[in-house]
Design a protein around this motif. Structure first.
Motif, PDB file in Angstrom:
ATOM      1  N   ALA A   1      20.989  22.025   7.390  1.00 16.92           N
ATOM      2  CA  ALA A   1      19.679  22.557   7.018  1.00 16.92           C
ATOM      3  C   ALA A   1      19.600  24.075   7.089  1.00 16.92           C
ATOM      4  N   GLY A   2      20.710  24.748   7.351  1.00 19.34           N
ATOM      5  CA  GLY A   2      20.696  26.203   7.396  1.00 19.34           C
ATOM      6  C   GLY A   2      19.977  26.761   8.604  1.00 19.34           C
ATOM      7  N   ALA A   3      20.237  26.155   9.765  1.00 22.00           N
ATOM      8  CA  ALA A   3      19.603  26.594  11.004  1.00 22.00           C
ATOM      9  C   ALA A   3      20.666  26.698  12.100  1.00 22.00           C
ATOM     10  N   ARG A   4      20.283  27.247  13.249  1.00 21.34           N
ATOM     11  CA  ARG A   4      21.145  27.267  14.416  1.00 21.34           C
ATOM     12  C   ARG A   4      20.760  26.114  15.332  1.00 21.34           C
ATOM     13  N   VAL A   5      21.711  25.647  16.100  1.00 12.73           N
ATOM     14  CA  VAL A   5      21.466  24.466  16.918  1.00 12.73           C
ATOM     15  C   VAL A   5      20.301  24.677  17.874  1.00 12.73           C
ATOM     16  N   GLU A   6      20.143  25.897  18.402  1.00 12.59           N
ATOM     17  CA  GLU A   6      19.065  26.135  19.366  1.00 12.59           C
ATOM     18  C   GLU A   6      17.684  26.153  18.702  1.00 12.59           C
ATOM     19  N   GLN A   7      17.638  26.124  17.364  1.00 12.76           N
ATOM     20  CA  GLN A   7      16.366  26.091  16.645  1.00 12.76           C
ATOM     21  C   GLN A   7      15.948  24.668  16.265  1.00 12.76           C
TER      22      GLN A   7
ATOM     23  N   GLY B   1       8.393  19.026   5.528  1.00 12.80           N
ATOM     24  CA  GLY B   1       9.527  18.876   4.622  1.00 12.80           C
ATOM     25  C   GLY B   1      10.036  17.454   4.557  1.00 12.80           C
ATOM     26  N   ALA B   2       9.153  16.464   4.611  1.00  4.67           N
ATOM     27  CA  ALA B   2       9.579  15.064   4.663  1.00  4.67           C
ATOM     28  C   ALA B   2      10.507  14.697   3.519  1.00  4.67           C
ATOM     29  N   HIS B   3      10.288  15.286   2.332  1.00  2.00           N
ATOM     30  CA  HIS B   3      11.069  14.900   1.158  1.00  2.00           C
ATOM     31  C   HIS B   3      12.269  15.801   0.885  1.00  2.00           C
ATOM     32  N   ALA B   4      12.396  16.904   1.582  1.00  2.00           N
ATOM     33  CA  ALA B   4      13.387  17.901   1.178  1.00  2.00           C
ATOM     34  C   ALA B   4      14.835  17.570   1.558  1.00  2.00           C
ATOM     35  N   PRO B   5      15.132  17.205   2.823  1.00  2.00           N
ATOM     36  CA  PRO B   5      16.547  17.020   3.185  1.00  2.00           C
ATOM     37  C   PRO B   5      17.190  15.891   2.381  1.00  2.00           C
ATOM     38  N   GLY B   6      18.230  16.219   1.648  1.00  2.00           N
ATOM     39  CA  GLY B   6      18.924  15.231   0.841  1.00  2.00           C
ATOM     40  C   GLY B   6      18.448  15.188  -0.600  1.00  2.00           C
ATOM     41  N   MET B   7      17.256  15.729  -0.888  1.00  2.00           N
ATOM     42  CA  MET B   7      16.798  15.817  -2.275  1.00  2.00           C
ATOM     43  C   MET B   7      17.224  17.144  -2.895  1.00  2.00           C
ATOM     44  N   ILE B   8      16.976  18.234  -2.163  1.00  2.00           N
ATOM     45  CA  ILE B   8      17.322  19.568  -2.635  1.00  2.00           C
ATOM     46  C   ILE B   8      18.049  20.306  -1.516  1.00  2.00           C
ATOM     47  N   ASN B   9      18.732  21.370  -1.881  1.00  2.00           N
ATOM     48  CA  ASN B   9      19.336  22.232  -0.876  1.00  2.00           C
ATOM     49  C   ASN B   9      18.240  22.913  -0.066  1.00  2.00           C
ATOM     50  N   ILE B  10      18.402  22.951   1.250  1.00  2.00           N
ATOM     51  CA  ILE B  10      17.473  23.709   2.078  1.00  2.00           C
ATOM     52  C   ILE B  10      18.260  24.619   3.007  1.00  2.00           C
TER      53      ILE B  10
ATOM     54  N   GLY C   1      13.918  12.118  12.541  1.00  2.00           N
ATOM     55  CA  GLY C   1      13.118  13.215  12.028  1.00  2.00           C
ATOM     56  C   GLY C   1      13.482  14.481  12.785  1.00  2.00           C
ATOM     57  N   PHE C   2      12.837  15.595  12.439  1.00  2.00           N
ATOM     58  CA  PHE C   2      13.234  16.842  13.113  1.00  2.00           C
ATOM     59  C   PHE C   2      12.082  17.835  13.136  1.00  2.00           C
ATOM     60  N   LEU C   3      12.208  18.769  14.060  1.00  2.00           N
ATOM     61  CA  LEU C   3      11.311  19.910  14.194  1.00  2.00           C
ATOM     62  C   LEU C   3      12.175  21.157  14.307  1.00  2.00           C
ATOM     63  N   TYR C   4      11.981  22.086  13.386  1.00  2.00           N
ATOM     64  CA  TYR C   4      12.672  23.384  13.393  1.00  2.00           C
ATOM     65  C   TYR C   4      11.694  24.443  13.856  1.00  2.00           C
ATOM     66  N   LEU C   5      12.133  25.302  14.782  1.00  2.00           N
ATOM     67  CA  LEU C   5      11.326  26.416  15.268  1.00  2.00           C
ATOM     68  C   LEU C   5      12.142  27.694  15.093  1.00  2.00           C
ATOM     69  N   ARG C   6      11.581  28.667  14.390  1.00  2.00           N
ATOM     70  CA  ARG C   6      12.363  29.822  13.928  1.00  2.00           C
ATOM     71  C   ARG C   6      12.938  30.662  15.068  1.00  2.00           C
ATOM     72  N   ASP C   7      12.114  30.995  16.050  1.00  2.00           N
ATOM     73  CA  ASP C   7      12.615  31.905  17.083  1.00  2.00           C
ATOM     74  C   ASP C   7      11.918  31.632  18.412  1.00  2.00           C
TER      75      ASP C   7
END
Length: 424
Positions: free
Chosen positions: A113-119, A233-242, A267-273
């Motif tokens: 998903a283009g994130a770091r593990v700690e996010q 982003g329920a529909h995004a992972p696997g449908m389009i590049n993120i 499911g997941f929760l991403y937090l930027r910083d």
């Protein structure tokens, strides 16, 4: 104690389930990568064989739930067999999830998903993650959250609950139907912002219409005004590049059981910083939730859960990577463009953007006087074709990469037959 009837019912269920399990565990070779260059249709047909969906079933409703392919199912079954032996090496290790950071399951999805593990926090579904966002920020009565009028209930309801309890104002803007370009969406958001707007919470891909919102531009608009940006982003992972860090949003939630074909309950929760993490209160807590050094891992401290599900998630990510998200997105979009174009030829009203850049793998059309639920039941009961939509005449047509044009043509022919039968 089981009586004879209950026992026979259980035995019948077991006799049905056993062949399915054996079939899932039996390996079906993946297509050779070079087949894509020599016979692209053959390549996708070979991938179709990885799914247990019977050959005569057409699933145009991946927008609700996907089907896990054989390698993912095998990983889940093997995971249960391994963990339930209770032979973990440490005296405090058990086949439950709830207290460790489990980087071996967070890292692959963070990379994907283009994130770091700690996010990245891996949760059980998008609804849970959305509830964390809605419950987490300090807000006063009268403070506003701005969302579209096309949000899914799992994104909207956590905020409405907070509104009822604490007086937070849920304000909506009307999505253009259909939007002719990204600027039209951005202008409506900008016009709806007030001095009391604290959070913009919108879907990355509308569950109602399939429109791909301009997430990067919405994020920039929010940041320019000191507003938190959060995306469902329920529909995004696997449908389009993120690429979440490239989007730059503050928070992003999602599911993996739809287009990524991961196990249900992922499911997941991403937090930027850290600044975002320090502001977001927890909703479900157990030991470790209040250790700031753990970063996003703190939001995974939810008690016991299911390790084999996470094992299946890793395989689902590997499965998508083995195909390539560029190929998957291109195929998804091509099929959506095809079904959208064919429905336009039939006089449908498009609720999905005419701009292909704002359309992923969901084409939503309005087809009055056809009654959606009547058509949906007729298609499934009589012809094993799944669709979904909304009352009275909206059809939401989802096009995962494993579908063929022949599958779509079958739906189109049946749609024509239904209309003729109803004199529509």
């Amino acid at each position: 104690m089981l009586d004879r009837r209950s026992f026979l019912g259980s035995a019948a269920a077991a006799s049905i389930a056993q062949p399915l399990g054996a079939q899932a565990l039996r390996g079906v070779p993946l297509p050779a990568d070079d087949l894509y260059d020599t016979d692209e249709d053959g390549y996708w047909k070979a991938l179709r064989a990885q799914f247990l969906i019977p050959a005569d079933v057409v699933n145009l409703n991946v927008g609700t739930v996907g089907s896990s392919p054989r390698p993912v199912l095998k990983a889940i079954f093997d995971g249960f067999e391994q963990t339930e032996q209770m032979t973990q090496p440490g005296s405090e290790e058990y086949p439950i999830w709830g207290y460790g950071s489990w980087d071996q399951y967070r890292q692959p999805f963070a990379d994907f998903a283009g994130a770091r593990v700690e996010q990245m926090a891996i949760l059980r579904n998008c609804t849970e993650a959305n509830s964390y966002v809605a419950n987490g920020f300090d807000m006063k009565a009268g403070d506003e959250v701005l969302m579209s009028d096309e949000e899914h209930g799992s994104g909207q309801m956590p905020w409405l609950l907070r509104s009822r309890r604490y007086g937070v104002v849920v304000k909506t803007f009307a999505m253009p139907r259909p939007p002719k370009d990204a600027a039209e969406i951005l202008n409506r958001i900008n016009d709806a912002i007030t001095p009391r707007t604290r959070i913009i919470f919108v879907s990355h891909i509308s569950t109602a219409t399939g429109v791909v919102l301009p997430a990067k531009e919405i994020t920039a608009l929010a940041r320019s005004k000191g507003i938190v940006s959060a995306f469902d982003g329920a529909h995004a992972p696997g449908m389009i590049n993120i690429n979440l860090n490239e989007l730059g949003c503050d928070l992003y939630t999602g599911s993996m059981h739809k287009w990524l074909f991961a196990p249900k309950g992922t499911g997941f929760l991403y937090l930027r910083d850290k600044g975002v993490m320090d502001r977001l209160w927890h909703t479900t807590v157990t030991g470790g939730y209040d250790d700031p050094a753990r970063m996003a891992d703190r939001y995974m401290q939810i008690g016991s859960s299911c390790i084999p599900t996470l094992m299946g998630l890793n395989v689902a990510i590997g499965f998508a990577n083995s195909i390539g998200m560029d190929r998957i997105e291109r195929r998804n979009r091509m099929l959506a463009d095809y079904i959208h174009g064919e429905m336009m030829k039939r006089g449908a009203e498009s609720w999905t953007s005419p701009d292909p850049a704002l359309r992923g793998a969901i084409a939503t059309v309005n087809v009055p006087p056809v009654q959606r639920m009547e058509l949906q039941d007729w298609l499934w009961t009589n012809h094993k074709v799944r669709i979904r939509g909304g009352a009275p005449s909206k059809l939401r047509l989802a096009t995962p990469y494993f579908l063929s044009r022949a599958d779509i043509d079958r739906f189109l022919d049946l749609f024509d037959q239904f209309r003729k039968m109803k004199g529509a």
